[in-house]
Design a protein around this motif. Structure first.
Motif, PDB file in Angstrom:
ATOM      1  N   ALA A   1       0.911  -1.179   0.007  1.00 29.86           N
ATOM      2  CA  ALA A   1       0.005   0.139  -0.139  1.00 29.86           C
ATOM      3  C   ALA A   1       0.872   1.203  -0.098  1.00 29.86           C
ATOM      4  CB  ALA A   1      -0.859   0.040   1.016  1.00 29.86           C
ATOM      5  N   PRO A   2       0.530   2.152  -0.648  1.00 29.95           N
ATOM      6  CA  PRO A   2       1.111   3.412  -0.770  1.00 29.95           C
ATOM      7  C   PRO A   2       0.992   4.335   0.604  1.00 29.95           C
ATOM      8  CG  PRO A   2      -0.722   3.841  -1.934  1.00 29.95           C
ATOM      9  CD  PRO A   2      -0.840   2.184  -1.559  1.00 29.95           C
ATOM     10  N   ALA A   3       1.670   5.642   0.766  1.00 30.51           N
ATOM     11  CA  ALA A   3       1.135   6.343   2.102  1.00 30.51           C
ATOM     12  C   ALA A   3      -0.261   6.664   1.688  1.00 30.51           C
ATOM     13  CB  ALA A   3       2.183   7.544   1.805  1.00 30.51           C
ATOM     14  N   VAL A   4      -0.755   6.544   2.740  1.00 35.17           N
ATOM     15  CA  VAL A   4      -2.143   6.896   2.976  1.00 35.17           C
ATOM     16  C   VAL A   4      -2.594   8.047   3.854  1.00 35.17           C
ATOM     17  CG1 VAL A   4      -2.667   4.482   2.546  1.00 35.17           C
ATOM     18  CG2 VAL A   4      -2.655   5.257   4.985  1.00 35.17           C
ATOM     19  N   ASP A   5      -3.928   8.550   3.448  1.00 27.39           N
ATOM     20  CA  ASP A   5      -4.708   9.405   4.533  1.00 27.39           C
ATOM     21  C   ASP A   5      -5.813   8.487   4.963  1.00 27.39           C
ATOM     22  OD1 ASP A   5      -2.934  11.459   3.652  1.00 27.39           O
ATOM     23  OD2 ASP A   5      -4.205  12.089   2.285  1.00 27.39           O
ATOM     24  N   VAL A   6      -6.090   8.890   6.120  1.00 32.47           N
ATOM     25  CA  VAL A   6      -7.335   8.382   6.672  1.00 32.47           C
ATOM     26  C   VAL A   6      -8.482   9.393   6.946  1.00 32.47           C
ATOM     27  CG1 VAL A   6      -8.481   7.034   8.371  1.00 32.47           C
ATOM     28  CG2 VAL A   6      -6.212   6.245   7.538  1.00 32.47           C
ATOM     29  N   THR A   7      -9.460   9.457   6.344  1.00 32.53           N
ATOM     30  CA  THR A   7     -10.514  10.338   6.666  1.00 32.53           C
ATOM     31  C   THR A   7     -11.697   9.927   7.189  1.00 32.53           C
ATOM     32  OG1 THR A   7     -11.398   9.993   4.247  1.00 32.53           O
ATOM     33  CG2 THR A   7      -9.566  11.876   4.586  1.00 32.53           C
ATOM     34  N   VAL A   8     -12.702  10.756   7.827  1.00 33.60           N
ATOM     35  CA  VAL A   8     -13.723  10.441   8.473  1.00 33.60           C
ATOM     36  C   VAL A   8     -15.024  10.525   7.462  1.00 33.60           C
ATOM     37  CG1 VAL A   8     -15.359  11.032  10.305  1.00 33.60           C
ATOM     38  CG2 VAL A   8     -13.098  11.092  10.725  1.00 33.60           C
TER      39      VAL A   8
ATOM     40  N   GLY B   1     -15.508  14.122   6.290  1.00 30.54           N
ATOM     41  CA  GLY B   1     -14.316  14.820   5.613  1.00 30.54           C
ATOM     42  C   GLY B   1     -13.114  15.070   6.057  1.00 30.54           C
ATOM     43  N   ASP B   2     -13.075  15.087   7.418  1.00 30.33           N
ATOM     44  CA  ASP B   2     -11.729  15.500   8.155  1.00 30.33           C
ATOM     45  C   ASP B   2     -10.817  14.470   7.823  1.00 30.33           C
ATOM     46  OD1 ASP B   2     -13.182  17.743   9.196  1.00 30.33           O
ATOM     47  OD2 ASP B   2     -13.755  16.803  11.078  1.00 30.33           O
ATOM     48  N   VAL B   3      -9.425  14.864   7.876  1.00 30.13           N
ATOM     49  CA  VAL B   3      -8.078  13.945   7.880  1.00 30.13           C
ATOM     50  C   VAL B   3      -8.016  13.589   9.240  1.00 30.13           C
ATOM     51  CG1 VAL B   3      -6.093  13.819   6.894  1.00 30.13           C
ATOM     52  CG2 VAL B   3      -7.759  14.983   5.583  1.00 30.13           C
ATOM     53  N   LEU B   4      -8.040  12.172   9.541  1.00 29.18           N
ATOM     54  CA  LEU B   4      -7.786  11.695  10.608  1.00 29.18           C
ATOM     55  C   LEU B   4      -6.093  11.549  10.985  1.00 29.18           C
ATOM     56  CD1 LEU B   4      -8.849  11.263  13.561  1.00 29.18           C
ATOM     57  CD2 LEU B   4      -9.140   8.790  12.913  1.00 29.18           C
ATOM     58  N   PHE B   5      -5.576  11.033   9.768  1.00 27.28           N
ATOM     59  CA  PHE B   5      -4.391  10.647   9.776  1.00 27.28           C
ATOM     60  C   PHE B   5      -3.757  11.134   8.121  1.00 27.28           C
ATOM     61  CE2 PHE B   5      -6.041   7.152  12.568  1.00 27.28           C
ATOM     62  CZ  PHE B   5      -5.598   7.721  13.740  1.00 27.28           C
ATOM     63  N   ASP B   6      -2.605  11.494   8.145  1.00 30.00           N
ATOM     64  CA  ASP B   6      -2.183  12.302   6.895  1.00 30.00           C
ATOM     65  C   ASP B   6      -0.795  11.794   6.614  1.00 30.00           C
ATOM     66  OD1 ASP B   6      -1.827  13.981   4.694  1.00 30.00           O
ATOM     67  OD2 ASP B   6      -1.028  15.667   6.039  1.00 30.00           O
ATOM     68  N   GLY B   7      -0.861  10.939   5.453  1.00 33.07           N
ATOM     69  CA  GLY B   7       0.445  10.759   4.867  1.00 33.07           C
ATOM     70  C   GLY B   7       1.106   9.558   5.359  1.00 33.07           C
ATOM     71  N   ALA B   8       0.690   8.637   6.380  1.00 30.46           N
ATOM     72  CA  ALA B   8       1.477   7.452   6.861  1.00 30.46           C
ATOM     73  C   ALA B   8       1.795   6.616   5.948  1.00 30.46           C
ATOM     74  CB  ALA B   8       0.177   6.885   8.003  1.00 30.46           C
ATOM     75  N   ALA B   9       3.147   6.398   5.975  1.00 28.95           N
ATOM     76  CA  ALA B   9       3.939   5.342   4.792  1.00 28.95           C
ATOM     77  C   ALA B   9       3.969   3.896   5.624  1.00 28.95           C
ATOM     78  CB  ALA B   9       5.113   5.983   4.239  1.00 28.95           C
TER      79      ALA B   9
ATOM     80  N   VAL C   1      -9.778   4.886   3.699  1.00 27.18           N
ATOM     81  CA  VAL C   1      -8.357   4.867   3.536  1.00 27.18           C
ATOM     82  C   VAL C   1      -8.370   5.282   1.945  1.00 27.18           C
ATOM     83  CG1 VAL C   1      -6.481   3.343   3.339  1.00 27.18           C
ATOM     84  CG2 VAL C   1      -8.443   3.025   4.999  1.00 27.18           C
ATOM     85  N   ARG C   2      -7.156   6.320   1.867  1.00 28.33           N
ATOM     86  CA  ARG C   2      -6.999   6.993   0.621  1.00 28.33           C
ATOM     87  C   ARG C   2      -5.703   7.043   0.190  1.00 28.33           C
ATOM     88  NH1 ARG C   2     -11.597  10.490  -0.672  1.00 28.33           N
ATOM     89  NH2 ARG C   2     -13.013  10.835   1.067  1.00 28.33           N
ATOM     90  N   PRO C   3      -5.244   7.084  -0.873  1.00 27.04           N
ATOM     91  CA  PRO C   3      -3.743   7.337  -1.345  1.00 27.04           C
ATOM     92  C   PRO C   3      -3.616   8.768  -0.673  1.00 27.04           C
ATOM     93  CG  PRO C   3      -4.776   6.223  -2.942  1.00 27.04           C
ATOM     94  CD  PRO C   3      -6.046   6.637  -1.977  1.00 27.04           C
ATOM     95  N   ASP C   4      -2.306   8.979  -0.134  1.00 26.45           N
ATOM     96  CA  ASP C   4      -2.007  10.311   0.341  1.00 26.45           C
ATOM     97  C   ASP C   4      -1.975  11.615  -0.812  1.00 26.45           C
ATOM     98  OD1 ASP C   4      -0.868  12.387   2.008  1.00 26.45           O
ATOM     99  OD2 ASP C   4       1.188  11.911   1.143  1.00 26.45           O
ATOM    100  N   THR C   5      -2.825  12.329  -0.516  1.00 26.70           N
ATOM    101  CA  THR C   5      -2.773  13.769  -1.319  1.00 26.70           C
ATOM    102  C   THR C   5      -2.515  14.884  -0.200  1.00 26.70           C
ATOM    103  OG1 THR C   5      -5.067  13.790  -1.242  1.00 26.70           O
ATOM    104  CG2 THR C   5      -4.080  12.578  -2.933  1.00 26.70           C
ATOM    105  N   GLU C   6      -2.211  16.029  -0.686  1.00 25.42           N
ATOM    106  CA  GLU C   6      -2.060  17.375   0.017  1.00 25.42           C
ATOM    107  C   GLU C   6      -3.416  17.574   0.993  1.00 25.42           C
ATOM    108  OE1 GLU C   6      -0.531  20.830  -2.053  1.00 25.42           O
ATOM    109  OE2 GLU C   6       1.141  19.713  -2.779  1.00 25.42           O
TER     110      GLU C   6
END
Length: 265
Positions: A169-176, A180-188, A207-212
């Motif tokens: 898995a790539p670096a990920v963002d986890v959102t609610v 839409g709040d980002v709970l975790f940002d850019g976890a690799a 769970v989403r691929p990491d974006t800005e």
């Protein structure tokens, strides 16, 4: 060091497996007392100076690896810990310990053998990565010691953190999902986030691929319920793109720290 095997066996027997969207594998944890035989000088000195103890559990997050035995100072500490298994906490004096991990029932197959410093407080000894990966590669089998939340949060607060242990898995963002709040940002891969504070309640996590801005396409979702006064760790494990009999992507959740005996629903 010897540990009570009865409580450990009961905890592992109660572990449940899950997978796919909407499933969360929840592992209950507890504590079990351990005794030491001829503790090291470092452990004796640290215990005398601080009067505090260490509480350590084992987390098997290495996809494709067999069940493992964990030896501490050449004594069997955790037996037949399965993939996605989380043992109870074991109590021991702080200090340096020789830790050896082998395939369950096969002492000749050693996958980890190092001296590990253990500090006072609650910690998770985490096995992750791929046994077949080249030594030195980003996804090679590793063992890390994570500092767990040692104090329970307030009754109106839940604490949650994420460990990324999915090798493909790539670096990920986890959102609610609801906000839409980002709970975790850019976890690799191999990263452990800080604990995030959230109100108690039920959430769908994306769970989403990491974006800005956390706007990547949703790869998978998980439904979780968290309670006030409780800290949680979520371990992302398995593979997004399956090959052969590889285990699929999953989220294993545990409660952390003292007095925690149940995971989120």
């Amino acid at each position: 060091m010897t540990l009570s095997g009865t409580a450990l066996a009961a905890a592992l027997a109660g572990c449940t497996d899950g997978g796919g969207d909407g499933d969360v594998t929840t592992q209950a944890n507890g504590t079990t007392a351990g005794t030491t035989e001829e503790p090291t000088e470092t452990a004796e000195e640290t215990t005398t100076q601080s009067g505090e103890q260490a509480f350590v559990r084992a987390v098997h997050a290495a996809p494709g690896a067999p069940a493992v035995d964990v030896y501490v100072n050449d004594q069997l500490a955790f037996e037949e810990a399965p993939y996605k298994g989380v043992t109870p906490y074991a109590e021991l004096p702080p200090g340096e310990y020789d830790v050896r991990i082998t395939a369950a029932g096969d002492e000749s197959t050693v996958v980890f053998d190092e001296t590990v410093p253990v500090e006072a407080g609650y910690q998770s000894a985490l096995a992750y990565g791929e046994l077949g990966a080249d030594e030195g590669s980003d996804t090679a089998f590793s063992v890390g010691l994570l500092a767990d939340q040692s104090e329970a949060p307030g009754d109106e607060e839940s604490l949650v953190r994420l460990f990324h242990g999915s090798p493909d898995a790539p670096a990920v963002d986890v959102t609610v999902e609801s906000s839409g709040d980002v709970l975790f940002d850019g976890a690799a891969f191999g990263d452990t986030t800080d604990y995030a504070s959230v109100p108690p309640g039920s959430y769908t996590l994306e769970v989403r691929p990491d974006t800005e801005d956390g706007s990547g396409d949703v790869v998978t979702t998980f439904d979780v319920t968290v309670e006030g006064g409780t800290a949680y760790s979520a371990f992302a494990v398995g593979y997004l793109e399956l090959s052969g009999d590889q285990p699929e992507f999953d989220l294993v959740t545990t409660t952390d720290g003292p007095g925690q005996t149940e995971g989120p629903e």
